[in-house]
Design a protein around this motif. Structure first.
Motif, PDB file in Angstrom:
ATOM      1  N   LEU A 155      -0.749  16.146   5.952  1.00 35.87           N
ATOM      2  CA  LEU A 155      -1.198  16.249   4.576  1.00 35.87           C
ATOM      3  C   LEU A 155      -2.507  15.481   4.385  1.00 35.87           C
ATOM      4  N   PRO A 156      -3.637  16.120   4.634  1.00 38.84           N
ATOM      5  CA  PRO A 156      -4.909  15.434   4.401  1.00 38.84           C
ATOM      6  C   PRO A 156      -5.027  15.068   2.915  1.00 38.84           C
ATOM      7  N   THR A 157      -5.339  13.827   2.632  1.00 34.92           N
ATOM      8  CA  THR A 157      -5.426  13.358   1.246  1.00 34.92           C
ATOM      9  C   THR A 157      -6.676  12.505   1.079  1.00 34.92           C
ATOM     10  N   ALA A 158      -7.085  12.354  -0.159  1.00 36.33           N
ATOM     11  CA  ALA A 158      -8.158  11.414  -0.478  1.00 36.33           C
ATOM     12  C   ALA A 158      -7.558  10.010  -0.466  1.00 36.33           C
ATOM     13  N   ARG A 159      -8.372   9.031  -0.136  1.00 32.97           N
ATOM     14  CA  ARG A 159      -7.873   7.651  -0.115  1.00 32.97           C
ATOM     15  C   ARG A 159      -7.372   7.206  -1.489  1.00 32.97           C
ATOM     16  N   SER A 160      -7.906   7.788  -2.530  1.00 33.10           N
ATOM     17  CA  SER A 160      -7.505   7.403  -3.886  1.00 33.10           C
ATOM     18  C   SER A 160      -6.168   8.005  -4.305  1.00 33.10           C
ATOM     19  N   GLU A 161      -5.681   8.971  -3.539  1.00 40.84           N
ATOM     20  CA  GLU A 161      -4.404   9.602  -3.866  1.00 40.84           C
ATOM     21  C   GLU A 161      -3.247   8.798  -3.286  1.00 40.84           C
ATOM     22  N   VAL A 162      -2.105   8.944  -3.901  1.00 39.62           N
ATOM     23  CA  VAL A 162      -0.890   8.267  -3.465  1.00 39.62           C
ATOM     24  C   VAL A 162       0.141   9.329  -3.114  1.00 39.62           C
ATOM     25  N   VAL A 163       0.784   9.155  -1.962  1.00 41.42           N
ATOM     26  CA  VAL A 163       1.866  10.055  -1.571  1.00 41.42           C
ATOM     27  C   VAL A 163       3.178   9.298  -1.766  1.00 41.42           C
ATOM     28  N   ASN A 164       4.049   9.847  -2.589  1.00 41.64           N
ATOM     29  CA  ASN A 164       5.361   9.252  -2.817  1.00 41.64           C
ATOM     30  C   ASN A 164       6.435  10.127  -2.187  1.00 41.64           C
ATOM     31  N   VAL A 165       7.246   9.491  -1.333  1.00 38.78           N
ATOM     32  CA  VAL A 165       8.391  10.163  -0.738  1.00 38.78           C
ATOM     33  C   VAL A 165       9.621   9.665  -1.485  1.00 38.78           C
ATOM     34  N   TYR A 166      10.394  10.595  -2.001  1.00 40.50           N
ATOM     35  CA  TYR A 166      11.640  10.275  -2.677  1.00 40.50           C
ATOM     36  C   TYR A 166      12.777  10.818  -1.824  1.00 40.50           C
ATOM     37  N   LEU A 167      13.697   9.935  -1.469  1.00 41.90           N
ATOM     38  CA  LEU A 167      14.855  10.346  -0.680  1.00 41.90           C
ATOM     39  C   LEU A 167      16.118  10.089  -1.488  1.00 41.90           C
ATOM     40  N   ASN A 168      17.026  11.040  -1.430  1.00 41.61           N
ATOM     41  CA  ASN A 168      18.248  10.986  -2.226  1.00 41.61           C
ATOM     42  C   ASN A 168      19.018   9.682  -2.059  1.00 41.61           C
ATOM     43  N   ILE A 170      18.043   6.735  -1.677  1.00 42.10           N
ATOM     44  CA  ILE A 170      17.424   5.609  -2.386  1.00 42.10           C
ATOM     45  C   ILE A 170      17.064   5.984  -3.817  1.00 42.10           C
ATOM     46  N   ASP A 171      16.495   7.176  -3.995  1.00 45.31           N
ATOM     47  CA  ASP A 171      15.905   7.562  -5.270  1.00 45.31           C
ATOM     48  C   ASP A 171      16.720   8.567  -6.078  1.00 45.31           C
ATOM     49  N   GLY A 172      17.747   9.143  -5.467  1.00 45.71           N
ATOM     50  CA  GLY A 172      18.564  10.114  -6.180  1.00 45.71           C
ATOM     51  C   GLY A 172      18.013  11.535  -6.163  1.00 45.71           C
ATOM     52  N   LEU A 173      16.919  11.782  -5.456  1.00 45.01           N
ATOM     53  CA  LEU A 173      16.360  13.114  -5.319  1.00 45.01           C
ATOM     54  C   LEU A 173      15.522  13.180  -4.049  1.00 45.01           C
ATOM     55  N   ASP A 174      15.293  14.401  -3.553  1.00 44.73           N
ATOM     56  CA  ASP A 174      14.487  14.623  -2.360  1.00 44.73           C
ATOM     57  C   ASP A 174      13.237  15.392  -2.741  1.00 44.73           C
ATOM     58  N   LYS A 175      12.080  14.747  -2.571  1.00 44.41           N
ATOM     59  CA  LYS A 175      10.815  15.453  -2.725  1.00 44.41           C
ATOM     60  C   LYS A 175       9.677  14.545  -2.299  1.00 44.41           C
ATOM     61  N   VAL A 176       8.552  15.164  -1.989  1.00 38.12           N
ATOM     62  CA  VAL A 176       7.327  14.456  -1.652  1.00 38.12           C
ATOM     63  C   VAL A 176       6.263  14.941  -2.618  1.00 38.12           C
ATOM     64  N   VAL A 177       5.600  14.002  -3.293  1.00 33.58           N
ATOM     65  CA  VAL A 177       4.576  14.354  -4.261  1.00 33.58           C
ATOM     66  C   VAL A 177       3.276  13.604  -3.979  1.00 33.58           C
ATOM     67  N   ILE A 178       2.185  14.217  -4.394  1.00 38.24           N
ATOM     68  CA  ILE A 178       0.875  13.538  -4.398  1.00 38.24           C
ATOM     69  C   ILE A 178       0.595  13.155  -5.835  1.00 38.24           C
ATOM     70  N   LYS A 179       0.189  11.910  -6.009  1.00 41.22           N
ATOM     71  CA  LYS A 179      -0.203  11.446  -7.335  1.00 41.22           C
ATOM     72  C   LYS A 179      -1.656  10.993  -7.277  1.00 41.22           C
ATOM     73  N   SER A 180      -2.326  11.133  -8.407  1.00 38.01           N
ATOM     74  CA  SER A 180      -3.706  10.680  -8.486  1.00 38.01           C
ATOM     75  C   SER A 180      -3.930   9.978  -9.822  1.00 38.01           C
ATOM     76  N   LYS A 181      -5.027   9.214  -9.872  1.00 37.04           N
ATOM     77  CA  LYS A 181      -5.345   8.504 -11.106  1.00 37.04           C
ATOM     78  C   LYS A 181      -5.720   9.505 -12.183  1.00 37.04           C
ATOM     79  N   ARG A 182      -5.282   9.203 -13.369  1.00 34.15           N
ATOM     80  CA  ARG A 182      -5.585  10.065 -14.509  1.00 34.15           C
ATOM     81  C   ARG A 182      -6.993   9.913 -14.945  1.00 34.15           C
TER      82      ARG A 182
END
Length: 182
Positions: A155-168, A170-182
């Motif tokens: 997953l090539p990303t910009a350094r300013s982006e954040v990748v969050n991994v959510y695992l059931n 620990i987090d109660g759900l499974d998904k991987v998201v990219i977040k960026s500053k608003r």
């Protein structure tokens, strides 16, 4: 305060399951079975991902594979930046890793600093024959020449982006998201 907005969902529950199955098969194939292999989950999200890989490997090989947990907190080169008062635990891997193939497991590789800390921790514990790396997401940035052997998603990303991994687990759900500053 920086507010991060979800930019995209990269992996959903089904995609994480598929990636886990693919990585488990690759580990078995590359090592010609699972003899002398130990999965070592890097705390925090590497541990449930390692347990998922072990479960999938057991389904395929009909044999149990050892899963250990590695806390690398005190080995991080950014320890003083991250923790003002780190908690010292006298907890080591209570398992002989000498002459074994270790598959370090983590959720995301970004700069390689976490993996370097994990390698330092492993060498303090024993002398593995070989160390391999399995990650769910490889972000593609490198400060160190460390490459994952097994990758769920590049997953090539910009350094300013954040990748969050959510695992059931620990987090109660499974998904991987990219977040960026608003």
């Amino acid at each position: 305060m920086v507010i991060l907005e979800t930019k995209a969902i990269i992996l959903d529950e089904k995609a994480i399951q598929r990636a886990t199955t693919r990585i488990a098969n690759e580990i078995i194939e590359r090592n010609k079975g699972i003899e002398d292999i130990i999965l070592v989950g890097i705390k925090t999200r590497g541990v449930p991902f390692a347990e998922r890989l072990a479960k999938k490997i057991e389904e395929i090989e009909e044999e149990k594979i050892e899963v250990l947990t590695l806390d690398i907190t005190l080995y991080r080169d950014d320890l003083t930046e991250r923790y003002s008062e780190p908690v010292v635990r006298d907890k080591k891997l209570n398992y002989n890793i000498n002459d074994k193939t270790i598959v370090l497991v983590d959720d995301v590789i970004f700069t390689g600093r976490t993996v370097r800390a994990a390698l330092d921790a492993l060498v303090d514990i024993g002398r593995p024959r070989k160390v391999q790396l399995a990650v769910l997401v490889d972000r593609g940035h490198r400060e160190l020449p460390i490459r994952a052997d097994y990758v769920g998603k590049n997953l090539p990303t910009a350094r300013s982006e954040v990748v969050n991994v959510y695992l059931n687990e620990i987090d109660g759900l499974d998904k991987v998201v990219i977040k960026s500053k608003r």
